[in-house]
Scaffold this active site. Structure first.
Site, PDB file in Angstrom:
ATOM      1  N   LEU A  29      63.927  32.438 117.382  1.00 54.56           N
ATOM      2  CA  LEU A  29      63.910  33.367 118.292  1.00 54.56           C
ATOM      3  C   LEU A  29      63.305  34.725 117.283  1.00 54.56           C
ATOM      4  O   LEU A  29      63.576  34.696 116.178  1.00 54.56           O
ATOM      5  CB  LEU A  29      65.021  33.829 118.813  1.00 54.56           C
ATOM      6  N   GLY A  32      60.220  39.175 120.104  1.00 54.08           N
ATOM      7  CA  GLY A  32      59.644  39.264 121.382  1.00 54.08           C
ATOM      8  C   GLY A  32      60.524  38.372 122.399  1.00 54.08           C
ATOM      9  O   GLY A  32      60.863  39.012 123.612  1.00 54.08           O
ATOM     10  N   HIS A  33      61.122  37.290 122.054  1.00 55.49           N
ATOM     11  CA  HIS A  33      62.332  36.839 122.900  1.00 55.49           C
ATOM     12  C   HIS A  33      63.468  37.890 123.301  1.00 55.49           C
ATOM     13  O   HIS A  33      63.873  37.973 124.082  1.00 55.49           O
ATOM     14  CB  HIS A  33      63.002  35.551 122.069  1.00 55.49           C
TER      15      HIS A  33
HETATM   16  P1  AMP Z   1      58.967  30.140 123.760  1.00 56.28           P
HETATM   17  O1  AMP Z   1      60.129  29.985 122.837  1.00 56.28           O
HETATM   18  O2  AMP Z   1      57.559  30.276 122.849  1.00 56.28           O
HETATM   19  O3  AMP Z   1      58.691  29.174 124.678  1.00 56.28           O
HETATM   20  O4  AMP Z   1      58.894  31.664 124.607  1.00 56.28           O
HETATM   21  C1  AMP Z   1      60.119  31.915 125.239  1.00 56.28           C
HETATM   22  C2  AMP Z   1      59.641  32.960 126.237  1.00 56.28           C
HETATM   23  O5  AMP Z   1      59.279  34.213 125.251  1.00 56.28           O
HETATM   24  C3  AMP Z   1      58.357  33.035 126.798  1.00 56.28           C
HETATM   25  O6  AMP Z   1      58.244  33.477 128.122  1.00 56.28           O
HETATM   26  C4  AMP Z   1      57.295  33.582 126.287  1.00 56.28           C
HETATM   27  O7  AMP Z   1      56.550  33.958 126.871  1.00 56.28           O
HETATM   28  C5  AMP Z   1      58.125  34.608 125.660  1.00 56.28           C
HETATM   29  N1  AMP Z   1      57.865  35.367 124.304  1.00 56.28           N
HETATM   30  C6  AMP Z   1      57.037  34.563 123.357  1.00 56.28           C
HETATM   31  N2  AMP Z   1      56.587  35.461 122.511  1.00 56.28           N
HETATM   32  C7  AMP Z   1      56.717  36.746 122.946  1.00 56.28           C
HETATM   33  C8  AMP Z   1      56.191  37.971 122.429  1.00 56.28           C
HETATM   34  N3  AMP Z   1      55.648  38.248 121.499  1.00 56.28           N
HETATM   35  N4  AMP Z   1      56.580  39.144 123.262  1.00 56.28           N
HETATM   36  C9  AMP Z   1      57.061  38.768 124.640  1.00 56.28           C
HETATM   37  N5  AMP Z   1      57.589  37.933 124.931  1.00 56.28           N
HETATM   38  C10 AMP Z   1      57.216  36.585 124.168  1.00 56.28           C
END
Ligand code: AMP
Length: 295
Positions: A29, A32-33
């Protein structure tokens, strides 16, 4: 923070969670998360996340085995922004008896769908399964993964899944680089230079908004500039983010030449999307097309 590892246990507790906000993640995490989780905690009785590195969404030559895993740290971070429940199933728990897959056609055909065959079927299958287990009232996704948002929206629509979706803007490093778990792979120098990806598409979006007729040359010069900065561009395109199709007609030009109202500005679907390999890491990013006359 309650950590739940089985489907049966989640089901047992679901009723007690009330209005449930849900953020599916693969862990590692970052801010963004956390921004999605903060919003979820604010808008619901209970905020839940899942941490599951989904093998179905990785291709044979991708980074499944080296994808960063740091559960204890993740749980602490999520807890600090008000998350009360974490669903952290094993691969066996999720996929042990899985013979059904969900394929969303149309929006998943191009771009990531083309470059990563099977990726969106892997994503949609697991997100559908997670929705069935967690039964959230509201689910939060990041616009950083723009095409994923389109795929989930289409799936929820087509399968009449009773969940409200919220798509949240990308959180960035001060340099403009979109935060990503994969940024952990960079050296400090590469990390700084990776921000050129965002800088170049922001300029490209501005150029197209100001001169729609010359969009092809704006896209071409952005690709060339990135190539000179050691990016191997896989695609760079102006798209309608609802359909995930390239914009080829004059409609956007007409829209851009009108003064947009607030609602239209907020729902502006036109975005520059990019995917590129940089120093051995595959990066994606996207930015909205600004409207020069709308402000
Ligand atoms: P992931 O763990 O990469 O599958 O991401 C989980 C969620 O967090 C997904 O909905 C991603 O689009 C979102 N996410 C990842 N990076 C960012 C970011 N920099 N800003 C906003 N949301 C993000």
């Amino acid at each position: 923070m309650k950590v739940i590892r089985t489907i049966a246990e989640f089901r047992n507790h679901r009723e007690s969670f009330g209005k449930l906000g849900f953020v599916p993640t693969m862990g590692a995490l970052h801010q963004g998360h956390l921004s999605l989780m903060e919003q979820s905690a604010k808008e619901n009785d209970t905020s839940a996340i899942s941490i599951f590195v989904n093998p179905l969404q990785f291709g044979p030559n991708e980074d499944l085995s080296k994808y960063p895993r740091q559960e204890a740290e993740d749980l602490e971070m999520a807890s600090s922004v008000g998350v009360k429940v974490a669903f952290c199933p094993s691969v066996e728990e999720m996929l042990g008896r899985n013979t059904t897959s969900v394929t969303v056609s149309g929006v998943s055909d191009l771009f990531e769908g083309e470059k990563r065959p099977g990726h969106f079927t892997g994503v949609a299958t697991i997100v559908a399964q997670l929705f069935g287990i967690v039964q959230p009232n509201v689910a939060y996704f990041g616009l950083k993964d723009l095409q994923q948002c389109a795929v989930i929206r289409q799936m929820v629509d087509d399968l009449c899944i009773p969940v409200e979706l919220k798509f949240c803007e990308t959180v960035r490093e001060p340099s403009g680089l979109a935060m990503s778990s994969r940024n952990n792979y960079f050296s400090p120098d590469e990390f700084e230079r990776a921000s050129n990806l965002n800088r170049v598409i922001v300029v490209c979006a501005k150029e197209i908004a100001e001169d729609f007729e010359n969009r092809k040359s704006a896209i071409e010069s952005a690709i060339n500039e990135l190539a000179n900065l050691e990016f191997e561009v896989q695609y760079l395109e102006l798209v309608n983010s609802l359909t995930m199709q390239p914009v080829t007609d004059q409609k956007v030009g007409q829209i851009l030449s009108q003064k947009l109202g607030q609602t239209e500005k907020e729902s502006n679907p036109y975005r520059i999307i990019v995917a590129a390999q940089f120093c051995g890491v595959r990066l994606i990013d996207n930015v909205p097309l600004p409207n020069p006359l709308a402000n």
